[in-house]
Design an enzyme around this catalytic site. Structure first.
Site, mmCIF file in Angstrom:
data_model
loop_
_atom_site.group_PDB
_atom_site.id
_atom_site.type_symbol
_atom_site.label_atom_id
_atom_site.label_comp_id
_atom_site.label_asym_id
_atom_site.label_seq_id
_atom_site.Cartn_x
_atom_site.Cartn_y
_atom_site.Cartn_z
ATOM 1 N N HIS A 108 0.956 -1.161 0.229
ATOM 2 C CA HIS A 108 0.031 -0.174 0.083
ATOM 3 C C HIS A 108 1.237 0.974 -0.257
ATOM 4 O O HIS A 108 0.465 2.330 -0.386
ATOM 5 C CB HIS A 108 -0.960 -0.034 0.812
ATOM 6 C CG HIS A 108 -0.528 0.172 2.134
ATOM 7 N ND1 HIS A 108 0.029 -0.965 2.885
ATOM 8 C CD2 HIS A 108 -0.503 1.351 2.924
ATOM 9 C CE1 HIS A 108 0.298 -0.026 4.209
ATOM 10 N NE2 HIS A 108 0.496 1.467 4.544
ATOM 11 N N ASP A 138 -0.314 -7.254 1.228
ATOM 12 C CA ASP A 138 0.350 -6.029 1.523
ATOM 13 C C ASP A 138 1.718 -6.211 1.340
ATOM 14 O O ASP A 138 2.769 -5.250 2.343
ATOM 15 C CB ASP A 138 0.028 -5.316 3.291
ATOM 16 C CG ASP A 138 0.097 -3.445 2.972
ATOM 17 O OD1 ASP A 138 -0.069 -2.963 1.597
ATOM 18 O OD2 ASP A 138 -0.128 -3.114 4.388
ATOM 19 N N SER A 212 4.348 1.967 8.056
ATOM 20 C CA SER A 212 4.527 1.410 7.090
ATOM 21 C C SER A 212 5.090 0.620 6.418
ATOM 22 O O SER A 212 6.000 1.576 5.395
ATOM 23 C CB SER A 212 3.492 1.458 6.541
ATOM 24 O OG SER A 212 2.213 1.581 7.041
#
Length: 388
Positions: A108, A138, A212
């Protein structure tokens, strides 16, 4: 005495009365303004832990990178305001896994990227390209043109235990080289359904926007997972287990994508109340709720209300077992399903097909946009320096 003179004297007297307390307060105190600590000693065990954590963090800094992404502008729909350049810029984290410039991060972070720039710990900024990505887990693999880079040491996430100390490292809100401390809270399903059946690492170490793609490491400095998502209040974070990542990287590098196995069924758990209806002696297995027409399960003869008890002899306790086994099975391989149908056991041979996101139920939602921090602002990608 004239009235004007009286008024003047009264005004002067009033000023003196008001100014007197202020003058008294302006007197500087004597002596020190604070009290110095008497060099209190940290308990020896805590001091050793502090020193160890600091050494682990120093070892991690060279392998951590900041990833800055500029996304392509999407045509606005009727009534929508076009996105601004600032809204199209995001930043995330990643870490180096090969000396020749391979870096892992979250899918993402780099999805729909128009340009990707990686900032190394030594300050260099290099353009990067996506080698492969998989939205179900992801996970993304990106590459920069560089050699002789420091690399992360990947550990064995299967050995990570609930309660162990971990560090989440990344660049939250654009703040570089940030570390948060916590424990492994749980190993199980994440908040969002990713690659079915795979246990993610849940931690209370803060995983904020910008973290992330950064590493989750143990106290030996080994990468145990990739920080991926967090609850909206930031108190629960999830990381992709590094053993799962190891199994996917070769396929990402070779083909740019992950080909997941798929049957084409809707499934549910078996509860105690379901045992008599389906002729079961114990509440285990997976109930087939629906079968997608024309897909592998349909072609292999699986029907609604069948209960899958085993796959190739491996017992199935619940939906996650079936999901994990099928997702990991190579596309095109036939598997034997041991099924309870109408109170009788039967055996079916089903050839596993390729996962089709458009047919999957329910479809996986896109990650929610990260909340914006008031400061500092996410930096825009800077021009890469000329080659030396």
């Amino acid at each position: 005495m004239p009235s004007s003179t009286v008024r003047i004297l009264f005004a002067v007297l009033l000023c003196l009365i008001v100014a007197a307390p202020a003058a008294a307060q302006s007197t500087a105190p004597t002596g020190p303004m604070w009290t110095e600590s008497p060099k209190a000693q940290i308990p020896a065990d805590i001091a050793r832990l502090n020193n160890h954590m600091n050494s682990v963090i120093e070892q991690l800094k060279p392998i951590l990178v900041q990833i800055r992404v500029r996304r392509a502008a999407e045509p606005p729909t009727e009534g929508e305001t076009p996105s601004t350049p600032e809204e199209r810029r995001i930043s995330g984290s990643g870490f180096i896994i090969r000396k020749d410039g391979y870096i892992v991060t979250n899918a993402h972070v780099v999805t729909d990227a128009e340009r990707i720039q990686v900032k190394l710990s030594d300050g260099r900024r290099l353009d990067a390209k996506v080698i492969g990505q998989d939205d179900r887990v992801d996970l993304a693999l990106v590459k920069i043109e560089a050699t002789g880079l420091p690399v992360a040491m990947l550990g064995d996430s299967n050995r990570l235990r609930v309660g162990e100390f971990v560090l989440a490292v990344g660049n939250p809100f654009g703040l570089e080289q940030t570390v948060s401390f916590g424990i492994v809270s749980r190993k199980g399903a994440p908040l969002q359904v990713a690659a079915p059946g795979f246990d993610f690492i849940q931690t209370d170490a803060a995983v904020n926007p910008g973290n992330s793609g950064g590493p989750l490491v143990n106290m030996a400095g080994e990468v145990m997972g990739i920080n991926s998502m967090a609850a909206r209040n930031g108190t629960i974070g999830f990381a992709i287990p590094i053993n799962l990542v190891k199994g996917l990287l070769p396929q990402l590098a070779a083909t740019g994508k992950i080909q997941w196995g798929w049957l084409g069924v809707g499934i549910a758990e078996i509860g105690d109340e379901d045992m008599p209806k389906y002729g079961l002696k114990e509440p285990r297995g997976v109930l087939i709720r629906s079968v997608v027409a024309g897909q592998p399960a349909d072609q292999g003869g699986l029907k609604p209300d069948d209960v899958v008890l085993a796959v190739d002899g491996a017992s199935i306790e619940g939906p996650r077992d079936l999901q994990r086994i099928i997702a990991s099975t190579p596309v095109g391989r036939a598997v034997k399903l041991y099924v309870m149908r109408g109170g009788k056991e039967t055996e079916l041979s089903v050839t596993v097909g390729a996962y089709k996101a458009e047919l999957a139920q329910p479809s996986r939602p896109r990650p929610a946009p990260a909340p914006k921090a008031p400061s500092p602002r996410t930096p825009a990608p800077e021009p890469a320096p000329p080659p030396k």
